[in-house]
Design a protein around this motif. Structure first.
Motif, PDB file in Angstrom:
ATOM      1  N   UNK A  23      -3.134 -17.842  -6.814  1.00  0.00           N
ATOM      2  CA  UNK A  23      -3.771 -17.131  -7.925  1.00  0.00           C
ATOM      3  C   UNK A  23      -3.130 -15.790  -8.280  1.00  0.00           C
ATOM      4  N   UNK A  24      -2.450 -15.143  -7.339  1.00  0.00           N
ATOM      5  CA  UNK A  24      -1.906 -13.800  -7.605  1.00  0.00           C
ATOM      6  C   UNK A  24      -0.563 -13.928  -8.321  1.00  0.00           C
ATOM      7  N   UNK A  25      -0.619 -14.445  -9.540  1.00  0.00           N
ATOM      8  CA  UNK A  25       0.598 -14.785 -10.262  1.00  0.00           C
ATOM      9  C   UNK A  25       0.301 -14.783 -11.756  1.00  0.00           C
ATOM     10  N   UNK A  26       1.316 -14.528 -12.581  1.00  0.00           N
ATOM     11  CA  UNK A  26       1.159 -14.594 -14.035  1.00  0.00           C
ATOM     12  C   UNK A  26       2.273 -15.468 -14.604  1.00  0.00           C
ATOM     13  N   UNK A  27       2.036 -15.945 -15.829  1.00  0.00           N
ATOM     14  CA  UNK A  27       2.984 -16.827 -16.507  1.00  0.00           C
ATOM     15  C   UNK A  27       3.770 -16.029 -17.540  1.00  0.00           C
ATOM     16  N   UNK A  28       5.074 -16.230 -17.547  1.00  0.00           N
ATOM     17  CA  UNK A  28       5.964 -15.585 -18.508  1.00  0.00           C
ATOM     18  C   UNK A  28       6.666 -16.652 -19.332  1.00  0.00           C
ATOM     19  N   UNK A  88       4.807 -13.045  -9.217  1.00  0.00           N
ATOM     20  CA  UNK A  88       3.629 -12.602  -8.481  1.00  0.00           C
ATOM     21  C   UNK A  88       3.145 -11.246  -8.994  1.00  0.00           C
ATOM     22  N   UNK A  89       1.840 -11.064  -8.928  1.00  0.00           N
ATOM     23  CA  UNK A  89       1.269  -9.746  -9.198  1.00  0.00           C
ATOM     24  C   UNK A  89       1.397  -8.909  -7.919  1.00  0.00           C
ATOM     25  N   UNK A  90       1.241  -7.598  -8.014  1.00  0.00           N
ATOM     26  CA  UNK A  90       1.297  -6.772  -6.798  1.00  0.00           C
ATOM     27  C   UNK A  90       0.283  -7.204  -5.749  1.00  0.00           C
ATOM     28  N   UNK A  91      -0.834  -7.823  -6.190  1.00  0.00           N
ATOM     29  CA  UNK A  91      -1.875  -8.239  -5.251  1.00  0.00           C
ATOM     30  C   UNK A  91      -1.422  -9.365  -4.328  1.00  0.00           C
ATOM     31  N   UNK A  92      -0.325 -10.032  -4.658  1.00  0.00           N
ATOM     32  CA  UNK A  92       0.154 -11.127  -3.806  1.00  0.00           C
ATOM     33  C   UNK A  92       0.566 -10.626  -2.432  1.00  0.00           C
ATOM     34  N   UNK A  93       1.086  -9.412  -2.375  1.00  0.00           N
ATOM     35  CA  UNK A  93       1.422  -8.817  -1.091  1.00  0.00           C
ATOM     36  C   UNK A  93       2.707  -9.312  -0.469  1.00  0.00           C
ATOM     37  N   UNK A  94       3.508 -10.090  -1.207  1.00  0.00           N
ATOM     38  CA  UNK A  94       4.754 -10.588  -0.621  1.00  0.00           C
ATOM     39  C   UNK A  94       5.828  -9.517  -0.576  1.00  0.00           C
ATOM     40  N   UNK A  95       5.722  -8.531  -1.487  1.00  0.00           N
ATOM     41  CA  UNK A  95       6.631  -7.386  -1.486  1.00  0.00           C
ATOM     42  C   UNK A  95       5.804  -6.138  -1.715  1.00  0.00           C
ATOM     43  N   UNK A  96       6.410  -4.986  -1.567  1.00  0.00           N
ATOM     44  CA  UNK A  96       5.707  -3.733  -1.795  1.00  0.00           C
ATOM     45  C   UNK A  96       5.419  -3.572  -3.280  1.00  0.00           C
ATOM     46  N   UNK A  97       4.440  -2.744  -3.659  1.00  0.00           N
ATOM     47  CA  UNK A  97       4.174  -2.502  -5.087  1.00  0.00           C
ATOM     48  C   UNK A  97       5.406  -2.010  -5.837  1.00  0.00           C
TER      49      UNK A  97
END
Length: 363
Positions: free
Chosen positions: A207-212, A161-170
């Protein structure tokens, strides 16, 4: 083993204690019942194959879950006297999947209990998960190993998740990204969103996610790989060990394509590999049935054609239209960069979505 905890109870305990806490967003977390269905399908296929020697197989991804449990000495008990005394202490776990159509692996989840973080255990857990993924790819490769030309495991992906997902703190997001980087995962500069996990919402991608992708090498390693020596030759033990990892889990790396790229901060991947993974993911949810036009029409079951989903159309455009027009495509093939730089990782999806929408208007 026979003295160990029941597998189904252990899996349920792992899911309840660690998965629910580490991945609180329901729209991006697999349902436990789906895991049990997958394991049941795999067991039925193995049984059928052992009894008849043949198996029709199931098209969806195969999976495994590695759970790390605290090993207590004989006679050692937990403190307290309730039912938790009989429950094992779970240190962590990792779920892996093998997408048979795309021939790629996915590190779906890896999580450690807070109590055991910072002890180097995630590396051991990841190594075992990769070993299990090796086994899955050999057992479930769609066309077996008869052809001998295409490896059963082209790449190993992961999502974060990117920080924008909001599931955890930045701050926790940074820690998570650095942990994945240290395990060997690098950012694929491909516009990625996690396809929906159910058929209820065609455009319900996360959408708030990236692929590794797993590529546990740094800039100096890339320079060594692209040196005058071929990938089949090595000058010392360290390079030999790295080349073994490269061949086992990073067969997408082609020296010819990367030799023409002067930027050692990135390596090139065939763009069809992440796209085929996205397509396989969609099909695993919406069905593998196709019509003569290589598409799926909405039928009596009401399941829509995933090819009309907004995110699928973005990924298709990027792979078949946008990247193919790249000025370097003639020399390098149709590729997408993989950044070997450490986090922070930028999500390219927003800018590419704007470009895609403009293309849609002008085509």
């Amino acid at each position: 083993n026979d003295d160990g905890p029941d597998a189904s109870r252990l899996l349920s305990q792992f899911y309840d204690e660690l998965m629910m806490t580490a991945f609180p967003l329901e729209e991006e977390r697999d349902d436990l019942d789906d895991w049990f269905v997958c394991f049941r399908d795999q067991m039925e296929e193995r049984t059928q194959k052992s009894e008849s020697g043949e198996s029709a197989g199931f098209p969806g991804p195969a999976m495994d879950v590695v759970i790390m449990v605290l090993d207590r000495l004989e006679g050692e008990d937990n403190e307290g006297n309730d039912e938790n005394d009989s429950k094992p202490t779970i240190i962590g776990g990792a779920a892996i999947e093998y997408y048979k159509q795309a021939r790629v692996g996915l590190l779906s989840y890896i999580v450690l209990s807070d109590k055991y973080r910072g002890c180097g255990l995630s590396k051991l857990l990841h190594e075992e998960a990769m070993r299990k993924l090796d086994i899955l790819s050999c057992n479930y490769c769609k066309n077996g190993n008869d052809e001998g030309t295409t490896p059963p495991l082209l790449a190993v992906f992961a999502e974060t998740n990117t920080p924008a997902a909001g599931d955890v703190s930045p701050e926790q997001s940074v820690i998570r990204h650095n942990a994945l980087y240290n395990l060997g995962y690098r950012l694929v500069q491909f516009p990625y969103a996690q396809p929906p996990l159910t058929t209820e919402d065609l455009n319900g991608s996360f959408d708030e996610i990236v692929l590794l992708v797993y590529y546990p090498f740094r800039r100096d390693d890339v320079e060594a790989f692209l040196a005058k020596q071929s990938l089949n030759e090595a000058s010392d033990y360290e390079i030999s060990a790295k080349l073994d990892l490269l061949k086992r889990y990073c067969s997408w790396f082609h020296q010819t394509a990367n030799d023409k790229c002067n930027n050692f901060d990135t390596v090139q991947m065939d763009v069809s590999i992440p796209f085929r993974y996205v397509e396989d993911f969609y099909q695993s949810v919406f069905g593998y049935e196709t019509d003569a036009g290589n598409g799926r029409n909405e039928g009596d079951d009401g399941i829509p054609d995933y090819r009309t989903a907004d995110y699928y159309r973005l990924a298709y455009w990027f792979t078949h239209d946008r990247v193919s027009r790249n000025e370097n495509s003639e020399d390098l093939g149709v590729t997408v960069p993989v950044s070997i730089l450490s986090p922070p990782w930028d999500d390219c999806k927003e800018s590419l979505t704007s470009e895609w929408k403009e293309w849609e208007l002008n085509k």
